[in-house]
Motif scaffolding. Structure first.
Motif, PDB file in Angstrom:
ATOM      1  N   LYS A 143      -2.087   6.267   4.656  1.00  0.00           N
ATOM      2  CA  LYS A 143      -1.884   6.560   5.936  1.00  0.00           C
ATOM      3  C   LYS A 143      -3.136   5.473   6.830  1.00  0.00           C
ATOM      4  CE  LYS A 143      -2.148   9.595   9.859  1.00  0.00           C
ATOM      5  NZ  LYS A 143      -2.328   8.518  10.760  1.00  0.00           N
ATOM      6  N   TYR A 144      -4.307   5.606   6.289  1.00  0.00           N
ATOM      7  CA  TYR A 144      -5.231   5.196   7.033  1.00  0.00           C
ATOM      8  C   TYR A 144      -5.386   3.613   6.855  1.00  0.00           C
ATOM      9  CZ  TYR A 144      -6.693   9.590   8.377  1.00  0.00           C
ATOM     10  OH  TYR A 144      -6.764  10.977   8.714  1.00  0.00           O
ATOM     11  N   ALA A 145      -4.960   2.989   5.462  1.00  0.00           N
ATOM     12  CA  ALA A 145      -4.631   1.592   5.431  1.00  0.00           C
ATOM     13  C   ALA A 145      -3.691   1.032   6.524  1.00  0.00           C
ATOM     14  CB  ALA A 145      -4.442   1.389   3.990  1.00  0.00           C
ATOM     15  N   GLY A 146      -2.552   1.926   6.403  1.00  0.00           N
ATOM     16  CA  GLY A 146      -1.725   1.345   7.447  1.00  0.00           C
ATOM     17  C   GLY A 146      -2.220   1.328   8.785  1.00  0.00           C
ATOM     18  N   GLY A 206      -0.409   9.729   0.746  1.00  0.00           N
ATOM     19  CA  GLY A 206      -1.555  10.427   1.282  1.00  0.00           C
ATOM     20  C   GLY A 206      -2.377   9.533   2.287  1.00  0.00           C
ATOM     21  N   ASP A 207      -3.882  10.048   2.248  1.00  0.00           N
ATOM     22  CA  ASP A 207      -4.589   9.435   3.542  1.00  0.00           C
ATOM     23  C   ASP A 207      -4.936   8.219   3.230  1.00  0.00           C
ATOM     24  OD1 ASP A 207      -4.787  11.958   4.749  1.00  0.00           O
ATOM     25  OD2 ASP A 207      -6.694  12.590   3.882  1.00  0.00           O
ATOM     26  N   VAL A 216       0.815  -0.932  -0.073  1.00  0.00           N
ATOM     27  CA  VAL A 216      -0.120  -0.148   0.109  1.00  0.00           C
ATOM     28  C   VAL A 216       0.798   1.280   0.108  1.00  0.00           C
ATOM     29  CG1 VAL A 216      -1.748   1.315   1.396  1.00  0.00           C
ATOM     30  CG2 VAL A 216      -2.099  -0.981   1.127  1.00  0.00           C
ATOM     31  N   ARG A 217       2.018   1.334   0.729  1.00  0.00           N
ATOM     32  CA  ARG A 217       2.730   2.552   0.834  1.00  0.00           C
ATOM     33  C   ARG A 217       3.419   2.723  -0.275  1.00  0.00           C
ATOM     34  NH1 ARG A 217       2.095   5.702   5.283  1.00  0.00           N
ATOM     35  NH2 ARG A 217       4.492   5.998   5.758  1.00  0.00           N
ATOM     36  N   SER A 218       3.652   1.775  -0.968  1.00  0.00           N
ATOM     37  CA  SER A 218       4.631   1.811  -2.365  1.00  0.00           C
ATOM     38  C   SER A 218       3.657   2.132  -3.560  1.00  0.00           C
ATOM     39  CB  SER A 218       5.298   0.559  -2.821  1.00  0.00           C
ATOM     40  OG  SER A 218       4.570  -0.394  -3.207  1.00  0.00           O
ATOM     41  N   ALA A 219       2.353   1.901  -3.310  1.00  0.00           N
ATOM     42  CA  ALA A 219       1.380   2.034  -4.476  1.00  0.00           C
ATOM     43  C   ALA A 219       0.682   3.519  -4.413  1.00  0.00           C
ATOM     44  CB  ALA A 219       0.377   0.893  -4.707  1.00  0.00           C
TER      45      ALA A 219
END
Length: 141
Positions: A45-48, A41-42, A35-38
């Motif tokens: 962050k929120y998926a993390g 923004g929000d 997720v962080r590489s794809a």
């Protein structure tokens, strides 16, 4: 006659539950990195945030393989909220300045919406854990 100690490996379901939890933890970390590489923004962050709670849930199951899904989800949510609320004290920010690991685990800045996303992660982890525990996988009634 002496009673034999009960080891986690001798508890029915403990080894498969631990193996599944370890695999789920790895998949969760990879999902977070993906997720962080794809995206930015929000969304990232929120998926993390949600995946952070999912990871905590998998670690709870790794330590206590017979734990009920709701108990594991509640523990993961409580831990996630405690870490977020601790950020109000400034202690995590100070520790994060000194250690990359502390930054990953504790974060640094309180953000109220994170509390909601931890609930989403706990709900997702609970649903998957419940489904796996009952043996109802995809294609099963």
């Amino acid at each position: 006659m002496k009673a034999k100690p009960i080891l986690p490996a001798s508890i029915p379901g403990a080894v498969p539950a631990r193996a599944t939890a370890a695999a789920a933890a790895l998949v969760t970390v990879l999902a977070g990195l993906g997720v962080r590489s794809a995206v930015d923004g929000d969304v990232a962050k929120y998926a993390g945030d949600a995946l952070y709670t999912v990871l905590i849930h998998t670690l709870v199951v790794l330590v206590a393989p017979r734990v009920r899904p709701l108990t594991a989800a509640g523990a993961a949510l409580a831990f996630s909220w405690a870490v977020e609320l601790a950020q109000l004290t400034g202690v995590p920010a100070e520790l994060s300045r000194r250690s990359a690991l502390a930054r990953l685990v504790l974060g640094s800045t309180f953000n109220a919406p994170d509390l909601l996303w931890y609930v989403a992660g706990a709900g997702l982890a609970w649903a998957v854990h419940s489904r796996l525990r009952t043996g109802r996988g995809p294609g099963r009634p």
